[in-house]
Design an enzyme around this catalytic site. Structure first.
Site, PDB file in Angstrom:
ATOM      1  N   MET A  96      -5.330  -6.049  -5.669  1.00  0.00           N
ATOM      2  CA  MET A  96      -4.482  -6.365  -4.529  1.00  0.00           C
ATOM      3  C   MET A  96      -4.589  -7.833  -4.102  1.00  0.00           C
ATOM      4  SD  MET A  96      -3.065  -3.533  -4.503  1.00  0.00           S
ATOM      5  CE  MET A  96      -2.130  -3.060  -3.050  1.00  0.00           C
ATOM      6  N   ARG A  97      -4.438  -8.717  -5.079  1.00  0.00           N
ATOM      7  CA  ARG A  97      -4.492 -10.156  -4.817  1.00  0.00           C
ATOM      8  C   ARG A  97      -3.503 -10.853  -5.719  1.00  0.00           C
ATOM      9  NH1 ARG A  97      -8.746 -11.912  -2.047  1.00  0.00           N
ATOM     10  NH2 ARG A  97     -10.069 -10.094  -1.870  1.00  0.00           N
ATOM     11  N   LEU A  98      -2.945 -11.959  -5.240  1.00  0.00           N
ATOM     12  CA  LEU A  98      -2.083 -12.757  -6.113  1.00  0.00           C
ATOM     13  C   LEU A  98      -2.952 -13.472  -7.142  1.00  0.00           C
ATOM     14  CD1 LEU A  98       0.478 -14.460  -3.691  1.00  0.00           C
ATOM     15  CD2 LEU A  98       0.941 -12.707  -5.420  1.00  0.00           C
ATOM     16  N   ASN A 102      -5.988   4.176 -12.573  1.00  0.00           N
ATOM     17  CA  ASN A 102      -5.246   3.597 -13.714  1.00  0.00           C
ATOM     18  C   ASN A 102      -6.204   2.952 -14.716  1.00  0.00           C
ATOM     19  OD1 ASN A 102      -2.141   3.709 -13.528  1.00  0.00           O
ATOM     20  ND2 ASN A 102      -2.819   3.372 -11.420  1.00  0.00           N
ATOM     21  N   ASN A 140       1.088  -6.145 -14.824  1.00  0.00           N
ATOM     22  CA  ASN A 140       0.762  -5.413 -13.599  1.00  0.00           C
ATOM     23  C   ASN A 140       1.575  -4.129 -13.539  1.00  0.00           C
ATOM     24  OD1 ASN A 140      -0.268  -4.981 -10.900  1.00  0.00           O
ATOM     25  ND2 ASN A 140       1.692  -5.705 -10.093  1.00  0.00           N
ATOM     26  N   HIS A 200       3.205  -1.452 -10.649  1.00  0.00           N
ATOM     27  CA  HIS A 200       3.527  -1.417  -9.225  1.00  0.00           C
ATOM     28  C   HIS A 200       4.257  -0.110  -8.907  1.00  0.00           C
ATOM     29  CE1 HIS A 200       4.298  -3.075  -5.259  1.00  0.00           C
ATOM     30  NE2 HIS A 200       5.524  -2.597  -5.368  1.00  0.00           N
TER      31      HIS A 200
HETATM   32  C1  GAR Z   1      -1.493   2.150  -8.167  1.00  0.00           C
HETATM   33  O1  GAR Z   1      -0.615   3.141  -7.703  1.00  0.00           O
HETATM   34  C2  GAR Z   1      -0.777   0.854  -8.426  1.00  0.00           C
HETATM   35  O2  GAR Z   1       0.547   1.042  -8.831  1.00  0.00           O
HETATM   36  C3  GAR Z   1      -0.840   0.186  -7.084  1.00  0.00           C
HETATM   37  O3  GAR Z   1      -2.108   0.495  -6.588  1.00  0.00           O
HETATM   38  C4  GAR Z   1      -2.484   1.769  -7.064  1.00  0.00           C
HETATM   39  C5  GAR Z   1      -3.901   1.694  -7.570  1.00  0.00           C
HETATM   40  O4  GAR Z   1      -4.420   2.966  -7.831  1.00  0.00           O
HETATM   41  N1  GAR Z   1      -0.646  -1.220  -7.207  1.00  0.00           N
HETATM   42  C6  GAR Z   1      -0.014  -1.971  -6.308  1.00  0.00           C
HETATM   43  O5  GAR Z   1       0.429  -1.535  -5.270  1.00  0.00           O
HETATM   44  C7  GAR Z   1       0.098  -3.437  -6.697  1.00  0.00           C
HETATM   45  N2  GAR Z   1       1.008  -4.138  -5.840  1.00  0.00           N
HETATM   46  P1  GAR Z   1      -5.714   3.127  -8.714  1.00  0.00           P
HETATM   47  O6  GAR Z   1      -6.772   2.186  -8.135  1.00  0.00           O
HETATM   48  O7  GAR Z   1      -6.114   4.565  -8.556  1.00  0.00           O
HETATM   49  O8  GAR Z   1      -5.358   2.790 -10.132  1.00  0.00           O
END
Ligand code: GAR
Length: 200
Positions: free
Chosen positions: A90-92, A14, A107, A109
């Site tokens: 992946m952290r608050l 992303n 964010n 999700h």
């Molecule tokens: C993404 O799918 C995002 O939506 C998710 O992690 C992935 C990261 O992928 N985020 C969460 O789960 C947040 N709670 P990437 O590192 O390839 O962008």
């Protein structure tokens, strides 16, 4: 032009989608910095390939979350960062960053929130046997994926869907939705972007 810092912990796909959109002018903003809390994460390699500076910073090296976030905050301030975009971070987010960037942290999700917050949203959706899941972009508050929703897109779960196939479908949507929504937000169209998309 507004300056954006992207925070990521993992692969960074992303982050790359946002950077490419900015570099090609689709997103009229500068992706000025990657902040990564996981040394060795592929996101850091992507930053190097894209020519974007990276702050790689492990919370383990700090006595508290506040001290860790203060270090990030000083970097953001020194670069005049306008907005923080979480992309698989992946952290608050704690009060140190929240208070300084109030209403300016978003964010993405991989579910239709409020369903399946937290870790492994795709696995949670498959385990629950839902026929539709999706992607949500929301403002960040002190909770776990609880902030006000900005945009969402639905993704159908096909019969025989695997984690890999569903993740692929979801990420394809994420990579186009995130730059599009960020562009709208930067143009001050907060209200206009409260839309829903349907994908089958
Ligand atoms: C993404 O799918 C995002 O939506 C998710 O992690 C992935 C990261 O992928 N985020 C969460 O789960 C947040 N709670 P990437 O590192 O390839 O962008």
């Amino acid at each position: 032009m507004k300056k954006i810092a992207v925070l990521a912990s993992g692969s960074g796909s992303n982050f790359q989608a946002l950077a490419v959109a900015a570099q090609s002018g689709i997103l009229k903003a500068e992706i000025s910095l990657l902040v990564c809390d996981k040394p060795g994460a592929f996101a850091v390699d992507r930053a190097e390939m894209l020519g974007i500076p990276a702050l790689v910073i492990s919370p383990k090296g700090y006595p508290s979350k506040a001290a860790y976030e203060e270090e990030i905050l000083q970097k953001l301030i020194s670069l005049d960062i306008d907005m923080i975009v979480l992309a698989g971070y992946m952290r608050l987010i704690g009060p140190t960053l929240l208070n300084s960037y109030e209403g300016k942290i978003i964010n993405i999700h991989p579910s239709l929130l409020p369903a399946f917050p937290g870790k492994d949203a795709i696995g949670q959706a498959l385990a629950a046997g839902v026929d539709t899941t999706g992607v949500t972009i929301h403002y960040v508050d002190e909770g776990m994926d609880t902030g006000p929703i900005i945009a969402s897109a639905a993704v159908r779960v096909a019969a025989g869907e695997t984690r890999e196939s569903l993740q692929k479908k979801i990420q394809r949507i994420e990579h186009s939705l995130y730059p599009e929504v960020l562009e709208e937000l930067l143009n001050g169209k907060e209200e206009a972007v409260k839309w829903e998309k349907s994908v089958h």
